[in-house]
Enzyme design. Structure first.
Site, PDB file in Angstrom:
ATOM      1  N   HIS A 129       0.842  -1.151   0.138  1.00  0.00           N
ATOM      2  CA  HIS A 129       0.005  -0.248  -0.010  1.00  0.00           C
ATOM      3  C   HIS A 129       1.030   1.124   0.119  1.00  0.00           C
ATOM      4  CE1 HIS A 129      -3.177   3.202   1.058  1.00  0.00           C
ATOM      5  NE2 HIS A 129      -2.052   3.519   1.632  1.00  0.00           N
ATOM      6  N   HIS A 134       1.597   5.030  -2.802  1.00  0.00           N
ATOM      7  CA  HIS A 134       2.129   6.371  -2.174  1.00  0.00           C
ATOM      8  C   HIS A 134       3.355   6.809  -3.040  1.00  0.00           C
ATOM      9  CE1 HIS A 134      -0.766   7.519   0.749  1.00  0.00           C
ATOM     10  NE2 HIS A 134      -0.546   6.228   1.387  1.00  0.00           N
ATOM     11  N   GLU A 176      -5.275   9.714  -0.135  1.00  0.00           N
ATOM     12  CA  GLU A 176      -5.549   8.096  -0.262  1.00  0.00           C
ATOM     13  C   GLU A 176      -6.921   8.051  -1.507  1.00  0.00           C
ATOM     14  OE1 GLU A 176      -3.181   6.988   3.021  1.00  0.00           O
ATOM     15  OE2 GLU A 176      -4.271   6.089   1.087  1.00  0.00           O
ATOM     16  N   SER A 195      -3.613   0.939  -4.953  1.00  0.00           N
ATOM     17  CA  SER A 195      -3.353  -0.355  -4.333  1.00  0.00           C
ATOM     18  C   SER A 195      -4.235  -1.407  -4.285  1.00  0.00           C
ATOM     19  CB  SER A 195      -2.762  -0.039  -3.012  1.00  0.00           C
ATOM     20  OG  SER A 195      -3.568   0.668  -2.216  1.00  0.00           O
TER      21      SER A 195
HETATM   22  N1  HBI Z   1       1.413   6.498   9.788  1.00  0.00           N
HETATM   23  N2  HBI Z   1       2.791   4.996   8.667  1.00  0.00           N
HETATM   24  C1  HBI Z   1       1.685   5.955   8.754  1.00  0.00           C
HETATM   25  N3  HBI Z   1       1.110   6.063   7.612  1.00  0.00           N
HETATM   26  C2  HBI Z   1       0.107   6.731   7.660  1.00  0.00           C
HETATM   27  O1  HBI Z   1      -0.548   7.071   6.139  1.00  0.00           O
HETATM   28  C3  HBI Z   1      -0.332   7.722   8.880  1.00  0.00           C
HETATM   29  C4  HBI Z   1       0.358   7.363   9.778  1.00  0.00           C
HETATM   30  N4  HBI Z   1       0.109   7.956  11.146  1.00  0.00           N
HETATM   31  C5  HBI Z   1      -1.067   8.834  10.979  1.00  0.00           C
HETATM   32  C6  HBI Z   1      -1.833   9.316   9.667  1.00  0.00           C
HETATM   33  N5  HBI Z   1      -1.559   8.560   8.745  1.00  0.00           N
HETATM   34  C7  HBI Z   1      -3.066  10.014   9.842  1.00  0.00           C
HETATM   35  O2  HBI Z   1      -3.111  10.672  10.937  1.00  0.00           O
HETATM   36  C8  HBI Z   1      -2.811  11.078   8.795  1.00  0.00           C
HETATM   37  O3  HBI Z   1      -3.252  10.474   7.641  1.00  0.00           O
HETATM   38  C9  HBI Z   1      -3.957  12.257   8.995  1.00  0.00           C
HETATM   39 FE    FE Z   2      -1.749   5.451   2.610  1.00  0.00          FE
END
Ligand code: HBI
Ligand code: FE
Length: 290
Positions: A129, A134, A176, A195
């Site tokens: 993913h 991304h 997303e 994804s």
């Molecule tokens: N941590 N590894 C990871 N990936 C994310 O997309 C992610 C995160 N922590 C917080 C978060 N996303 C969300 O709080 C944000 O999308 C706002």
């Molecule tokens: Fe994501």
């Protein structure tokens, strides 16, 4: 929420910024096999569905069909393109840490990959993913700027305003699950869609979801569900236009957002500029005939 003790238990070498070493040499045949299966499936459905910028990113990064990428090597290529690097994390990290990484042009990528029996959906973002979904878009200079601006905005939203919820919605409906309008039709750039094989088809071709042209405050007022296909997708006109949105006065916006309505994922409002309204649509709050 992130269980810090469990995380430290499982990854004793975890650093204060929640990064870990990828240990690429530890991936076995089965794990590379899951990447290979998912990569092949996605590259069968994404031509003519994903935006050109995404497909060019896959190509520029030299993503291999048969192996999980080596983060350091891929980061050296990515850094030359837009200054971004990829860092390995065990899975979701705390919000402030996530935003701090983005603000410094570091994208956190889950080090693990889903099991063969989880091919269609996993709760936590794994390397497929995160990296396949991304990282290719981070090779696009304007989107790369947007992601850094998002990180900086996230830190402000967390520290100065109680606006994380609104900002998380912006991330959700663009990074997303975002769609972009192109001369040849709607195309996908959102990672949650690219994804997923089923959602790559559903997002563009199903009559069920709404597709609504992007409006910043509308998106930040719209709730989302994490356990099913989206009931509404938002459509941007260009990555430049999306980047322009980040120059707006978010302080005044957050003040307005502190009061006033939130909308359900499937709502369509009279003020919406609708591309297509879905079959399940709640028009003005009443349940339309399916
Ligand atoms: N941590 N590894 C990871 N990936 C994310 O997309 C992610 C995160 N922590 C917080 C978060 N996303 C969300 O709080 C944000 O999308 C706002
Ligand atoms: Fe994501």
């Amino acid at each position: 929420m992130v269980d810090l003790d469990a995380l430290r238990q499982k990854h004793p070498e975890i650093r204060d910024d929640f990064t870990i070493d990828q240990h690429w040499e530890r991936y076995g045949v089965e794990e590379h096999g899951v990447w290979k299966t998912l990569f092949k499936r996605q590259m069968e459905v994404l031509p003519r569905r994903a935006c050109a910028e995404f497909l060019e990113g896959v190509q520029k990064l030299g993503l291999e069909p048969d192996h999980i990428p080596q983060f350091e090597r891929a980061s050296d290529t990515l850094e030359k393109l837009t200054g971004w690097r990829v860092v390995a994390v065990p899975s979701l990290v705390p919000d402030d840490n996530f935003f701090t990484h983005l603000a410094a042009r570091r994208f956190p990528v889950g080090q693990f990959i889903r099991r063969p029996d989880q091919l269609d959906y996993i709760e936590e973002p794994d390397v497929f993913h995160d990296f396949f979904g991304h990282v290719p878009m981070l090779a696009h200079p304007v989107f790369a700027d947007y992601m850094e601006a998002y990180g900086k905005g996230g830190l402000r939203a967390l520290t100065q305003f109680n606006a994380l919820k609104n900002l998380a919605r912006l991330y959700w409906y663009t990074v997303e699950f975002g769609l972009i309008a192109k001369p040849e039709g709607l195309r996908i750039f959102g990672s949650g869609i690219v994804s997923s094989r089923a959602e790559s088809i559903y997002a563009l071709e199903s009559p069920s979801p709404n597709r609504i042209f992007f409006d910043l405050e509308r998106v930040m007022r719209t709730e989302y569900r994490i356990d099913d296909f989206q009931e509404s997708y938002f459509v941007i006109s260009s990555f430049e236009a999306l980047m322009e949105e980040t120059y707006k006065d978010f302080g005044a916006l957050y003040k307005r957002l502190a009061t006033g309505p939130s909308y359900r994922p499937g709502d369509i409002l009279p003020s919406d500029h609708v591309h297509t309204s879905g079959t399940h649509t709640y028009v003005g709050g009443s349940h339309a005939a399916a």
